[in-house]
Design a protein around this motif. Sequence first.
Motif, mmCIF file in Angstrom:
data_model
loop_
_atom_site.group_PDB
_atom_site.id
_atom_site.type_symbol
_atom_site.label_atom_id
_atom_site.label_comp_id
_atom_site.label_asym_id
_atom_site.label_seq_id
_atom_site.Cartn_x
_atom_site.Cartn_y
_atom_site.Cartn_z
ATOM 1 N N ALA A 1 -2.296 3.017 3.448
ATOM 2 C CA ALA A 1 -3.639 2.756 2.763
ATOM 3 C C ALA A 1 -3.659 1.431 1.786
ATOM 4 O O ALA A 1 -2.518 1.532 0.881
ATOM 5 C CB ALA A 1 -4.152 3.869 2.036
ATOM 6 N N THR A 2 -4.393 0.542 1.754
ATOM 7 C CA THR A 2 -4.477 -0.454 0.701
ATOM 8 C C THR A 2 -5.773 -0.282 0.215
ATOM 9 O O THR A 2 -6.774 0.045 0.533
ATOM 10 C CB THR A 2 -4.368 -1.842 1.353
ATOM 11 N N THR A 3 -5.513 -0.708 -1.348
ATOM 12 C CA THR A 3 -6.756 -0.643 -2.004
ATOM 13 C C THR A 3 -7.389 -1.749 -3.081
ATOM 14 O O THR A 3 -6.326 -2.307 -3.428
ATOM 15 C CB THR A 3 -6.749 0.608 -3.059
ATOM 16 N N GLU A 4 -8.444 -2.196 -2.868
ATOM 17 C CA GLU A 4 -9.002 -3.205 -3.643
ATOM 18 C C GLU A 4 -9.519 -2.646 -4.968
ATOM 19 O O GLU A 4 -10.585 -1.621 -4.735
ATOM 20 C CB GLU A 4 -10.117 -4.037 -3.123
ATOM 21 N N ARG A 5 -9.044 -2.973 -6.024
ATOM 22 C CA ARG A 5 -9.472 -2.342 -7.264
ATOM 23 C C ARG A 5 -11.045 -2.744 -7.674
ATOM 24 O O ARG A 5 -11.758 -3.810 -6.956
ATOM 25 C CB ARG A 5 -9.004 -2.914 -8.564
ATOM 26 N N ALA A 6 -11.810 -1.818 -8.535
ATOM 27 C CA ALA A 6 -13.339 -2.117 -8.817
ATOM 28 C C ALA A 6 -13.293 -3.124 -9.514
ATOM 29 O O ALA A 6 -12.401 -3.357 -10.442
ATOM 30 C CB ALA A 6 -13.628 -1.023 -9.225
ATOM 31 N N ARG A 7 -14.199 -4.047 -9.413
ATOM 32 C CA ARG A 7 -14.351 -5.127 -10.504
ATOM 33 C C ARG A 7 -15.846 -5.615 -10.579
ATOM 34 O O ARG A 7 -16.979 -5.131 -9.918
ATOM 35 C CB ARG A 7 -13.713 -6.401 -9.796
ATOM 36 N N TYR B 1 14.032 7.144 5.433
ATOM 37 C CA TYR B 1 13.452 6.950 3.997
ATOM 38 C C TYR B 1 12.088 6.730 3.709
ATOM 39 O O TYR B 1 11.876 7.046 2.505
ATOM 40 C CB TYR B 1 14.399 5.452 3.484
ATOM 41 N N ILE B 2 11.034 6.500 4.469
ATOM 42 C CA ILE B 2 9.600 6.482 4.296
ATOM 43 C C ILE B 2 9.178 7.864 4.465
ATOM 44 O O ILE B 2 9.227 8.411 5.598
ATOM 45 C CB ILE B 2 9.132 5.484 5.249
ATOM 46 N N ARG B 3 8.316 8.184 3.467
ATOM 47 C CA ARG B 3 7.618 9.520 3.562
ATOM 48 C C ARG B 3 6.178 9.208 2.888
ATOM 49 O O ARG B 3 5.989 8.266 2.411
ATOM 50 C CB ARG B 3 8.206 10.672 2.704
ATOM 51 N N LYS B 4 5.471 10.148 3.379
ATOM 52 C CA LYS B 4 4.020 10.219 2.745
ATOM 53 C C LYS B 4 4.005 9.952 1.294
ATOM 54 O O LYS B 4 4.718 10.578 0.730
ATOM 55 C CB LYS B 4 3.169 11.536 3.108
ATOM 56 N N GLY B 5 3.274 8.959 0.861
ATOM 57 C CA GLY B 5 3.219 8.476 -0.607
ATOM 58 C C GLY B 5 4.061 7.435 -1.136
ATOM 59 O O GLY B 5 3.954 6.881 -2.015
ATOM 60 N N SER B 6 5.030 7.214 -0.058
ATOM 61 C CA SER B 6 5.906 5.900 -0.365
ATOM 62 C C SER B 6 5.158 4.684 -0.617
ATOM 63 O O SER B 6 4.117 4.469 0.236
ATOM 64 C CB SER B 6 6.878 5.733 0.845
ATOM 65 N N GLY C 1 0.652 -1.125 0.104
ATOM 66 C CA GLY C 1 -0.046 -0.058 -0.011
ATOM 67 C C GLY C 1 0.810 1.138 -0.091
ATOM 68 O O GLY C 1 2.107 1.158 -0.123
ATOM 69 N N ASN C 2 0.102 2.399 0.148
ATOM 70 C CA ASN C 2 0.775 3.609 0.284
ATOM 71 C C ASN C 2 0.510 4.260 1.497
ATOM 72 O O ASN C 2 -0.311 4.500 2.182
ATOM 73 C CB ASN C 2 -0.032 4.656 -0.737
ATOM 74 N N VAL C 3 1.954 4.942 1.864
ATOM 75 C CA VAL C 3 2.092 5.746 3.066
ATOM 76 C C VAL C 3 0.932 6.855 3.304
ATOM 77 O O VAL C 3 1.093 7.723 2.447
ATOM 78 C CB VAL C 3 3.574 5.766 3.423
ATOM 79 N N GLY C 4 0.373 6.831 4.122
ATOM 80 C CA GLY C 4 -0.500 8.132 4.385
ATOM 81 C C GLY C 4 -0.055 9.418 5.254
ATOM 82 O O GLY C 4 -0.562 10.376 5.009
ATOM 83 N N ARG C 5 0.985 9.103 5.853
ATOM 84 C CA ARG C 5 1.659 10.245 6.565
ATOM 85 C C ARG C 5 2.966 9.838 7.002
ATOM 86 O O ARG C 5 3.449 8.650 7.213
ATOM 87 C CB ARG C 5 0.969 10.839 7.842
ATOM 88 N N ASP C 6 3.720 10.914 6.955
ATOM 89 C CA ASP C 6 5.162 10.643 7.281
ATOM 90 C C ASP C 6 5.258 9.814 8.828
ATOM 91 O O ASP C 6 4.505 10.020 9.751
ATOM 92 C CB ASP C 6 6.022 11.805 7.677
#
Length: 100
Positions: free
Chosen positions: A24-30, A60-65, A2-7
């Motif tokens: 954040a983890t996302t399941e794609r629409a299907r 090394y980890i930032r928001k959006g990583s 997933g994608n990091v939501g905050r530093d």
Amino acid sequence: MGNVGRDPEIRYIDTRPVATFSLATTERARRTASGVEIPERTEWHNIVMFDSSAEIAEKYIRKGSRLLIEGKLRTRTWQDLNTLKHTITEIYVDTFEILR
């Protein structure tokens, strides 16, 4: 994954570094075989890293990583000053990989 939501926030328990952040983890629409449309769904997870992992997160980890994480689910409960009961589930990281 997933994608990091905050530093990451770093704190120390005695001299042991601990990093916490959201992922954040996302399941794609299907569409099902019967034609039912299932919309995209995003879940937010609380991540906890200790020791050298926390130090790497700080650097090394930032928001959006984008991260791939493996770990254990831990649920804890506490009572606040107003006697309200709170429950939180966190992922305690065993291994992780920073993705591009």
